[in-house]
Design a protein around this motif. Sequence first.
Motif, PDB file in Angstrom:
ATOM      1  N   LEU A  53     -62.297 -41.950  49.195  1.00 45.63           N
ATOM      2  CA  LEU A  53     -63.733 -41.334  49.591  1.00 45.63           C
ATOM      3  C   LEU A  53     -64.681 -41.680  48.983  1.00 45.63           C
ATOM      4  N   GLN A  54     -64.808 -42.108  47.929  1.00 42.91           N
ATOM      5  CA  GLN A  54     -65.802 -42.599  47.151  1.00 42.91           C
ATOM      6  C   GLN A  54     -66.300 -43.906  47.852  1.00 42.91           C
ATOM      7  N   ALA A  55     -65.460 -44.818  48.285  1.00 44.45           N
ATOM      8  CA  ALA A  55     -65.728 -45.933  49.006  1.00 44.45           C
ATOM      9  C   ALA A  55     -66.394 -45.546  50.266  1.00 44.45           C
ATOM     10  N   GLU A  56     -66.057 -44.597  51.095  1.00 46.81           N
ATOM     11  CA  GLU A  56     -66.624 -44.105  52.218  1.00 46.81           C
ATOM     12  C   GLU A  56     -67.899 -43.470  51.951  1.00 46.81           C
ATOM     13  N   THR A  57     -68.184 -42.544  51.083  1.00 45.10           N
ATOM     14  CA  THR A  57     -69.361 -41.836  50.832  1.00 45.10           C
ATOM     15  C   THR A  57     -70.318 -42.333  49.852  1.00 45.10           C
ATOM     16  N   GLY A  58     -69.661 -43.333  48.982  1.00 44.77           N
ATOM     17  CA  GLY A  58     -70.682 -44.097  48.225  1.00 44.77           C
ATOM     18  C   GLY A  58     -71.252 -43.060  46.826  1.00 44.77           C
ATOM     19  N   THR A  59     -70.552 -41.987  46.644  1.00 46.92           N
ATOM     20  CA  THR A  59     -70.836 -40.946  45.705  1.00 46.92           C
ATOM     21  C   THR A  59     -70.552 -41.635  44.241  1.00 46.92           C
ATOM     22  N   THR A  60     -71.456 -41.161  43.470  1.00 51.18           N
ATOM     23  CA  THR A  60     -71.230 -41.539  41.979  1.00 51.18           C
ATOM     24  C   THR A  60     -70.418 -40.651  41.398  1.00 51.18           C
ATOM     25  N   LEU A  61     -69.317 -41.253  40.525  1.00 54.87           N
ATOM     26  CA  LEU A  61     -68.184 -40.641  40.229  1.00 54.87           C
ATOM     27  C   LEU A  61     -68.181 -40.493  38.742  1.00 54.87           C
ATOM     28  N   ILE A  62     -68.099 -39.372  37.897  1.00 51.30           N
ATOM     29  CA  ILE A  62     -67.542 -39.291  36.762  1.00 51.30           C
ATOM     30  C   ILE A  62     -66.435 -38.806  36.502  1.00 51.30           C
ATOM     31  N   ILE A  63     -65.405 -39.419  36.067  1.00 46.92           N
ATOM     32  CA  ILE A  63     -64.063 -38.973  35.783  1.00 46.92           C
ATOM     33  C   ILE A  63     -63.801 -38.610  34.352  1.00 46.92           C
ATOM     34  N   ILE A  64     -63.362 -37.645  34.125  1.00 42.94           N
ATOM     35  CA  ILE A  64     -62.898 -37.243  32.820  1.00 42.94           C
ATOM     36  C   ILE A  64     -61.406 -36.892  32.603  1.00 42.94           C
ATOM     37  N   THR A  65     -60.900 -37.930  31.627  1.00 45.88           N
ATOM     38  CA  THR A  65     -59.301 -38.003  31.424  1.00 45.88           C
ATOM     39  C   THR A  65     -59.044 -38.480  29.972  1.00 45.88           C
ATOM     40  N   HIS A  66     -57.830 -37.991  29.773  1.00 50.93           N
ATOM     41  CA  HIS A  66     -57.294 -38.573  28.464  1.00 50.93           C
ATOM     42  C   HIS A  66     -56.335 -39.587  29.079  1.00 50.93           C
ATOM     43  N   ASP A  67     -55.969 -39.908  29.931  1.00 53.67           N
ATOM     44  CA  ASP A  67     -55.005 -40.848  30.347  1.00 53.67           C
ATOM     45  C   ASP A  67     -55.619 -42.189  30.855  1.00 53.67           C
ATOM     46  N   LEU A  68     -55.235 -43.140  29.969  1.00 57.80           N
ATOM     47  CA  LEU A  68     -55.873 -44.325  29.882  1.00 57.80           C
ATOM     48  C   LEU A  68     -55.286 -45.180  31.201  1.00 57.80           C
ATOM     49  N   GLY A  69     -54.336 -44.755  31.956  1.00 58.08           N
ATOM     50  CA  GLY A  69     -53.881 -45.448  33.115  1.00 58.08           C
ATOM     51  C   GLY A  69     -54.650 -45.067  34.201  1.00 58.08           C
TER      52      GLY A  69
END
Lengths: 382, 336, 329
Positions: B200-216
Motif C-alpha cells: 500500500l505504501q508503494a501504491e500511495t506514497g504515504t509517509t510511514l512511521i512504524i513503531i516496534t520493538h521487533d528488529l526483524g
Amino acid sequence: MIEATDRVEVLRVEDLRVYFPVKSRGIFPRTVGQIKAVDGVSLSVGQGETLGLVGESGCGKSTTGRAILRLINPTGGHVVINGTEVAGMSRRQLRPVRKQAQMIFQDPYNALNPRHTVGSIIGAPYKIQQIDPPGGARTAVREIMERVGLNPEHVNRYPNEFSGGQRQRIGIARAIALRPKLIICDEPVSALDVSIQAQIINLLQDLQQDFNVSYLFIAHDLAVVRQIAHRVAVMYLGHIVETAPRSVLYSEPMHPYTNALLSAVPIPDPRKQSERERILLGGDLPSPINPPSGCVFHTRCFIAQDRCRTEVPQMRTMAPGHEVACHFPITEPLKGGVIHGPDPGLTAPVPGEPGYWSETVTDLGGVGTSRLDSANSTDEGV
Amino acid sequence: MSAFLEVKDLHVSFPTGDGVVRAVDGLSFRVDKGRTLAIVGESGSGKSVTAQAVLGLLNRNFADITGQVWLDGQDLIAMSDDQVRELRGEAMAMIFQDPMSSLHPFYRIGDQLMEAVRTHHKVSKQEARERAIDALKQVGIPAPERRVDDYPHQLSGGMRQRVMIAMALINSPQLLVADEPTTALDVTVQAQITELMLKLQAETGTTLIIITHDLGVVADMADEVTVMYAGRAVEMGSTDDIYYRPEMPYTLGLLASVPRLDSDLNERLDPIPGNPPSLINLPPGCVFNPRCTFKDEVPGNRCTTERPELLASSAGHLVRCHLDAAQRVAAREAST
Amino acid sequence: MAGYVIRRVLIMLLLLLLLSFTVFVLFSLLPADVARLTCGKICTPETIEANRIRLGLDKSVIEQYWIFLQGVVMGRTYGQGPGAIVCNAPCLGYSFTRQEPVLKLILERLPATLFLAMGAFVLFLIGGVALGVYSALRRGRWQDKTVMGISLVGYSLPSFFIGLVVVYFIIIRWQLLPFPSYVNPWVDPLQFVQTMILPWLVLAVLYAAFYTRLTRSQMLETLNDDYIRTARAKGLPERVVIRKHALRAGLTPIVTAAGLDFAGLLGGAIILETIFSLPGLGSLAVSAVLSPDLPILVGVTLVTASFVIVANLVVDLLYAVIDPRVRLA
Ligand SMILES: Nc1ncnc2c1ncn2[C@@H]1O[C@H](COP(=O)(O)OP(=O)(O)OP(=O)(O)O)[C@@H](O)[C@H]1O
Ligand SMILES: Nc1ncnc2c1ncn2[C@@H]1O[C@H](COP(=O)(O)OP(=O)(O)OP(=O)(O)O)[C@@H](O)[C@H]1O
Ligand code: SF4
Ligand code: SF4
Ligand SMILES: [Mg+2]
Ligand SMILES: [Mg+2]
C-alpha cells in the motif's frame, strides 16, 4: 516415537487429547460442540533435554502443557512422567509426581500471589511437599534467589516491587526449588523485552547445565525456541505436524506449515531479509471447534492436493528423529521468490464451517454478556 | 527533499502521584515524504507516547507537552485541539497494536469506516459506503460487499487489522503512524500484514512511521531507524547504518540480545545486564550508564556525570555516546 | 430471535408457576389462622369453620394451590348457594376483609404506582447518566468531586428520611405545595402533578445517585478502551466520541440495573407511597400486612414478582439490541 535406547526419558506423552465442550448458555445448557484443543499429541523429552513446542496462538500449546501436569484433565491419552503413568491418578497420588514436574508461566504479573513475600512464594513448594531442605528452608530460599540472579536481601519484598524480568526469575526460582526433573515453561519470555528475554534464556540454559533438568519449552517465537531447544515440535490446530532435532528443523523443514512459519519470521538483517524466499499463507488459523477434514492444514497449504482434504496424514519418520505428518513432505528447498498460499477467506466462511471465527455464543439464558471463555487460570503448578 | 514531518525537541511528561514521568525527553527526528521511519526501543522507552503526541492524541490535562511537531509546514503543537482534530484521520492517521480491541464491538465495520469518511468529507451515505467497500477491497478483504456489514467479532485478528489499515487509509492520509501493527498477530498473519503495508505504501506514497520493538520487522520495512532509550533517541540513521554500523552500546546490546534464525546454532545470547531505568528517577550522565559495559573506557567518569549529545558520528549517522570513534569500532567488534 | 422469545416466555411461565407455588406454601406456613381473620366482630367457632370450608382451607396445601391455579385460568366461586361469591378469571384470590377480588384491588392501585415509577424512572435515568458522564469527563477535578460527594450523600440517605424532611419543609412549613392527594391525571392534571412532583423528585434523587456512580465508573472504563482511541484518531469531535462510542459501550450494566429498578419500583415504593399517601401497590401491601389480609399479600407478591421476571426478559432482549455479539437464537 523416537527410539529411546541411550537416553533416559523424563516425559513421554502418547496420543494426548483435550476436548473442551462448547456449551450453549441458558437454563438448560446443551453441549453444542467440542473444541479439540489438543487432538492426539505424542512427544517425549529426555533427561537434560529441551523440547521446544512451537505454534501459533490457539494451536493448543498451553493446553498440552497444562494437561501434562494435570492442571486440566485430559480427555484421553497417556502421560508418563519419570516412569510413572499419571493419567487417571487422583490428586493425592499426584503429589509426589508434582515434586518432579513444575511449571513456569508466561505472565510474571499474574502468576505470583501479590500478597505473599518472595521468600514465601519460593519456599512454598517445600511446605506443600513437606520437605525440609538441608540447612533449612530459609537458607535454601536465599541460595536459590542468588542462583537465579535475585538479591537474597529482597526476600521479604512483594512481587509488585520487582520488574517483569525479576518476577520471571521469581517464578523460575519457585519452579527449581525442589530440583524437579522436568519443568514445563509456558511462554516464559514472551512478555519480556528483548534484553531481559536474553537474560532469562541464558539463565534457563545455565540451570539446565547445573541441575540436568529437562524443559518442555512452549513458545510461539521460533527464533527463541531455536536458541534454547535441542529438539523442536511444531503444532498446528491441536496436532503436532513435525518433530526434528533443532539443526534439522531449521535447515531442512519438511512440513509445509513449518516452512511457512520459518519464512514468516523476519531476520534482523535488512539485506538478508530482502533476499529471502517467502511463503505467504492466506487467512488465519481455522477455528478448532470445527477443524478442517483430512489434513487440518489443507485450507492454507500451498501444495495441498485432493487427497489432503479427505485423508488424515499419519506421522512418518523421514530420518532418525525427524517425523512429519504430511502426505507430500517438502524434501527440496523451496525456490521462487514469494509463494502465496490459498486464501481460505476467498470462499466466504460460513458460521460453523472451518475458517469461520466467531466469539458469538448462541444462546443467552440469563443476564450477562457472553464470550467463549478461554481465560487462562493462574494455577500455581506446585 | 524537505522533511514532511519534523519533530523538534519534543518533551512529554506526566505528573503522577509518585513524581513526574519523563516519557519523552528532548526527542527530535524528521521523515521525508514517502519514506519509512522505524522507531525502535524496549517497553516504556516512549515510542507510543511519541506517536500519540504527534497525532495530538494525548490529553493535555494530564500531560505536559512542549516542543514542535511540524507536519508539512504547520506546527501541530501550537495549533488548537480542534485544528489538530481536523487533520487527524485526514492528513495523518494511525494504526494501533491490538486489532481485537481497537474496533468498536457494537458497530458494523462498514459504519465505522463510513464514519471515518463522513467526519472529514460531506458525502452521501451511499458514497461513503462505496468508499468503505473500496477500502476493504484494497486491503485484501474477501467479499467486501458482504463483509462491510459484519461486526468486528465476526472477523479474525488478521482481518480486523486489515480493517484498521483500511480505516486509516480511507481518506488517503499523507502520514501514517503504525504503533506495533503486527505485534499482536501470529507470525504467518504478521507476514501478510507487513506485505500489505509495504504494498500500500508503494501504491500511495504515504509517509510511514512504524513503531516496534521487533528488529526483524524494522529490517523488513524501514528506510530510516531511530533507536529510543528512556525517552530519548540514542542512535539514528539509515537502516543499513543501524544494522551494519551501529555505534551506541545500547544498539549493540539490543542487536546481540535478539535470538535470530540466522545465528550460529551454539552461540549464546549476549544480553544487556540490568533493567531499564525508572523514568521518574533518571540516572545522571548517560541514561544508559548503569547497564553499559563500556562506560569505564570513557575517561573522567563522563558517563556518570555528563549527558552525551546526539552527534554525527564519523560514519555519518547520529549517536548519543561519549565513546570516541576508535572505541566505538572496538565496541562493535567486541559484541559481534 | 422469535424462537428465543417464545422459549423465554415459556421459561418465564414456568418460573411464575414455581414462584406462585413457593409463595403459596410459604404463606400457608404462617401461624396466622386465615379463617379466623376472615370473620368479623361477632365470631363463633361455627362461622370460622364455615369460612374455613368456603375458602378451601380445610384442604391440603397442594389442593389449595391447584384450586388457586384453576381460579387463575377459569375463575372460581367461593361457597355455594345464594351466598356464594364469584371471582372471575383470572382470579388471583378474594379478599374477605375488603369484599373484593384481589385482582380488582391491584388494578385499582396500579396506575398510581405506574405513574410514580415512570416519572421517577425518566428523571433518575436521564439525570443520573448525564451527571455520571459529566463527572467522568471532569475526573479528579472539583466538579467531579462535588458530584461524587453529593451522590454519596444521596446514595446513603434512607428514603423515609428524605421523604419526611421534604414533606415537613415544603408542604408543612413553607406550604409551597398543597397536601398530597392523589387524583388521576385525566381528572385534574394540575393536582396530579402537584401530588407527584415531590415523590418523583425524592425517588429520582435517591436512584440518580446510584446511576451517577455507575455511569461514571462505566465511562471511565470505556474511555480507556482502545476503540475510543481509534475514534479519536479518526478525528471525530469529542462529543461524538463520548456519546456514540463511549456511552454506548458502557450502557449494558446501566440497562440491567435500570430494568430491574423499574420492576422494583412497580412493586411499589412502599415507604414513599405511604409518606405521600399515594394509593399504590406499596400502600396496598402495607395495609394487607397490617390487617393482615393474606389473599392480597399473595396477589401483590405474585404481580410484583412477575414484573421482575418480565423486566429480566426485556433487559436480555435489549442486550441483543445493544451488543451484536449477543445473538439470541
Ligand atoms: N478452559 C478452556 N475452555 C474452553 N476452551 C479452551 C480452554 N482453554 C483453551 N481453550 C481453547 O483451546 C484452544 C487451544 O488453547 P491454548 O491456550 O492451548 O493455545 P496456545 O497454543 O497456548 O495459544 P497461545 O499462544 O495463544 O497461548 C484455543 O482455541 C482455546 O480457545
Ligand atoms: N498517561 C500516562 N500517565 C503516566 N505515565 C504514562 C502515561 N502514558 C505513558 N506513560 C509512561 O510513559 C512511558 C512511555 O510509555 P510508552 O507507552 O510510550 O512506551 P512504549 O515505548 O510505547 O512501550 P511499549 O513497547 O510497552 O508500548 C512509560 O513508562 C509509561 O508508563
Ligand atoms: S498433507 Fe497435504 S495439506 Fe497437509 S501439509 Fe501435507 S501437503 Fe499440505
Ligand atoms: S555514553 Fe558512556 S554509558 Fe552511555 S552508552 Fe556511551 S559509553 Fe555507555
Ligand atoms: Mg498459551
Ligand atoms: Mg507502545
